[in-house]
Design a protein around this motif. Sequence first.
Motif, PDB file in Angstrom:
ATOM      1  N   ARG A  44       0.835  -1.199   0.000  1.00 10.40           N
ATOM      2  CA  ARG A  44       0.000   0.000   0.000  1.00 10.40           C
ATOM      3  C   ARG A  44       0.873   1.253   0.000  1.00 10.40           C
ATOM      4  N   PRO A  45       0.288   2.414  -0.327  1.00  9.07           N
ATOM      5  CA  PRO A  45       1.076   3.652  -0.442  1.00  9.07           C
ATOM      6  C   PRO A  45       1.833   3.996   0.847  1.00  9.07           C
ATOM      7  N   THR A  46       3.017   4.559   0.647  1.00  2.88           N
ATOM      8  CA  THR A  46       3.841   5.056   1.748  1.00  2.88           C
ATOM      9  C   THR A  46       4.346   6.440   1.352  1.00  2.88           C
ATOM     10  N   PRO A  47       4.918   7.179   2.275  1.00  5.95           N
ATOM     11  CA  PRO A  47       5.499   8.478   1.880  1.00  5.95           C
ATOM     12  C   PRO A  47       6.587   8.329   0.812  1.00  5.95           C
ATOM     13  N   ARG A  48       7.314   7.213   0.826  1.00  2.00           N
ATOM     14  CA  ARG A  48       8.381   6.990  -0.155  1.00  2.00           C
ATOM     15  C   ARG A  48       7.839   6.537  -1.509  1.00  2.00           C
ATOM     16  N   ILE A  49       6.801   5.685  -1.481  1.00  2.00           N
ATOM     17  CA  ILE A  49       6.188   5.169  -2.710  1.00  2.00           C
ATOM     18  C   ILE A  49       4.691   5.445  -2.618  1.00  2.00           C
ATOM     19  N   PRO A  50       4.208   6.527  -3.265  1.00  2.00           N
ATOM     20  CA  PRO A  50       2.828   6.975  -3.077  1.00  2.00           C
ATOM     21  C   PRO A  50       1.788   6.239  -3.924  1.00  2.00           C
ATOM     22  N   VAL A  51       2.048   5.008  -4.280  1.00  2.00           N
ATOM     23  CA  VAL A  51       1.101   4.207  -5.063  1.00  2.00           C
ATOM     24  C   VAL A  51       0.971   2.830  -4.416  1.00  2.00           C
ATOM     25  N   THR A  52      -0.149   2.174  -4.687  1.00  2.00           N
ATOM     26  CA  THR A  52      -0.304   0.770  -4.303  1.00  2.00           C
ATOM     27  C   THR A  52       0.389  -0.049  -5.381  1.00  2.00           C
TER      28      THR A  52
END
Length: 192
Positions: A44-52
Amino acid sequence: MVGASPLLRAVFRDVQHLYGPEDEGFVFEDGPGPIGHIDVLVYRPTPRIPVTTFATVGMAAGEMPATPGPGAGGRAELRFSWRGQPTPEWESAVAQLLANLAAYPWITDQQLGWGHMMTLEDDFPGFPDCRTVMFAGPLFPDAQDIFEADGTTVRILNIVPLTDTETARARTMPSGFFLTELMNEVDLFSPR
């Protein structure tokens, strides 16, 4: 990954290295040929990777058929990314579709490679009016295209849903040029 081959354990470790522990996982059994077991991992999205992000683990268990055309067999795993807040139902639908796409080479005796397109029976989940998918190489200059796992090269096939208009346009030019132009016009990770 208990009982998995060294190759698939290496694929799993590579995915974990890139994305960390998965937020959800789906298991699909009784697939065709060498891919009797497919895991679809969800990040799921994270601040580092903003996409699922979805990643398959298991497609690389066997080499794809070496049918004529680009790609000539080889091993691959699928990735798909989507911008938005996922629901459990949507995650399940996407995971099912990715498991089916991973099985495609062994069901049809056709390989998949960068630039291949496939028409779906229904819209891609979360992408209204997108009934075609393109299997793409890296979408960004620093994105992963292949990885070495247990001494074997595994290609990453990124799934890009396309509208009918985009599909028609994609058929008129090399896939790399098409994707570059499309990325300048739309967010590939959001519904159109």
